[in-house]
Design a protein around this motif. Structure first.
Motif, PDB file in Angstrom:
ATOM      1  N   LYS A  92       0.832  -1.211   0.000  1.00  0.00           N
ATOM      2  CA  LYS A  92       0.000   0.000   0.000  1.00  0.00           C
ATOM      3  C   LYS A  92       0.860   1.253   0.000  1.00  0.00           C
ATOM      4  CE  LYS A  92      -3.903  -2.173   2.301  1.00  0.00           C
ATOM      5  NZ  LYS A  92      -4.656  -2.319   3.531  1.00  0.00           N
ATOM      6  N   ARG A  96       1.169   4.287  -2.857  1.00  0.00           N
ATOM      7  CA  ARG A  96       1.062   5.723  -2.538  1.00  0.00           C
ATOM      8  C   ARG A  96       2.308   6.473  -2.993  1.00  0.00           C
ATOM      9  NH1 ARG A  96      -0.979   3.881   2.411  1.00  0.00           N
ATOM     10  NH2 ARG A  96       0.916   4.515   3.476  1.00  0.00           N
ATOM     11  N   GLU A  99       2.651   7.811  -6.529  1.00  0.00           N
ATOM     12  CA  GLU A  99       1.914   9.035  -6.848  1.00  0.00           C
ATOM     13  C   GLU A  99       2.536  10.287  -6.228  1.00  0.00           C
ATOM     14  OE1 GLU A  99      -0.498   8.871  -9.073  1.00  0.00           O
ATOM     15  OE2 GLU A  99      -0.105   6.718  -9.129  1.00  0.00           O
ATOM     16  N   SER A 100       3.576  10.139  -5.432  1.00  0.00           N
ATOM     17  CA  SER A 100       4.173  11.289  -4.754  1.00  0.00           C
ATOM     18  C   SER A 100       5.053  12.085  -5.718  1.00  0.00           C
ATOM     19  CB  SER A 100       4.978  10.822  -3.534  1.00  0.00           C
ATOM     20  OG  SER A 100       6.091  10.060  -3.946  1.00  0.00           O
TER      21      SER A 100
END
Length: 126
Positions: A92, A96, A99-100
């Motif tokens: 997970k 995330r 996308e940073s």
């Protein structure tokens, strides 16, 4: 201005991610026109991306450099990571981080205990 397109294609069996680049562009008389070293922020990613290449897939990008002569050359290498297999919370977090922003993403990927290797560009004359 010399503009170019480059394509990475994963002909292997494992997913790979391009993490960073290092290169030198020289004009026709051998003068350094542009350089990206591993310690520079510009080295992170490839034109803002850290592309994930599944087996059989590719990633193409274009860029350019200003030269003082009509001819020149480029040499360098790309840092590539074998994409790790993660589960649970690690997976997970990994999603995330994809996308940073580029610098955060680059630092995260570099911190993973994953196999990496350098893909040499060699010297390309134009």
């Amino acid at each position: 201005i010399f503009s170019y397109n480059m394509r990475f294609t994963n002909h292997g069996t494992r997913p790979l991610r391009v993490l960073s680049r290092q290169y030198e562009f020289r004009d026709g008389i051998g003068e350094l026109a542009s350089q990206v070293m591993p310690s520079q922020p510009e080295a992170a990613g490839v034109v803002g991306f850290t592309p994930l290449l599944q087996p059989g897939s590719g990633f193409e990008f274009g860029s350019g450099v200003s030269l003082s002569t009509p001819r020149g050359e480029v040499s360098g290498q790309f840092l590539v990571m074998v994409e790790p297999t993660l589960t649970g919370d690690d997976a997970k977090l990994h999603e995330r981080m994809e996308e940073s922003d580029l610098m955060m993403r680059h630092a995260y990927f570099r911190s993973l205990d994953a196999e990496t290797f350098y893909l040499p560009l060699g010297t390309l004359r134009f």
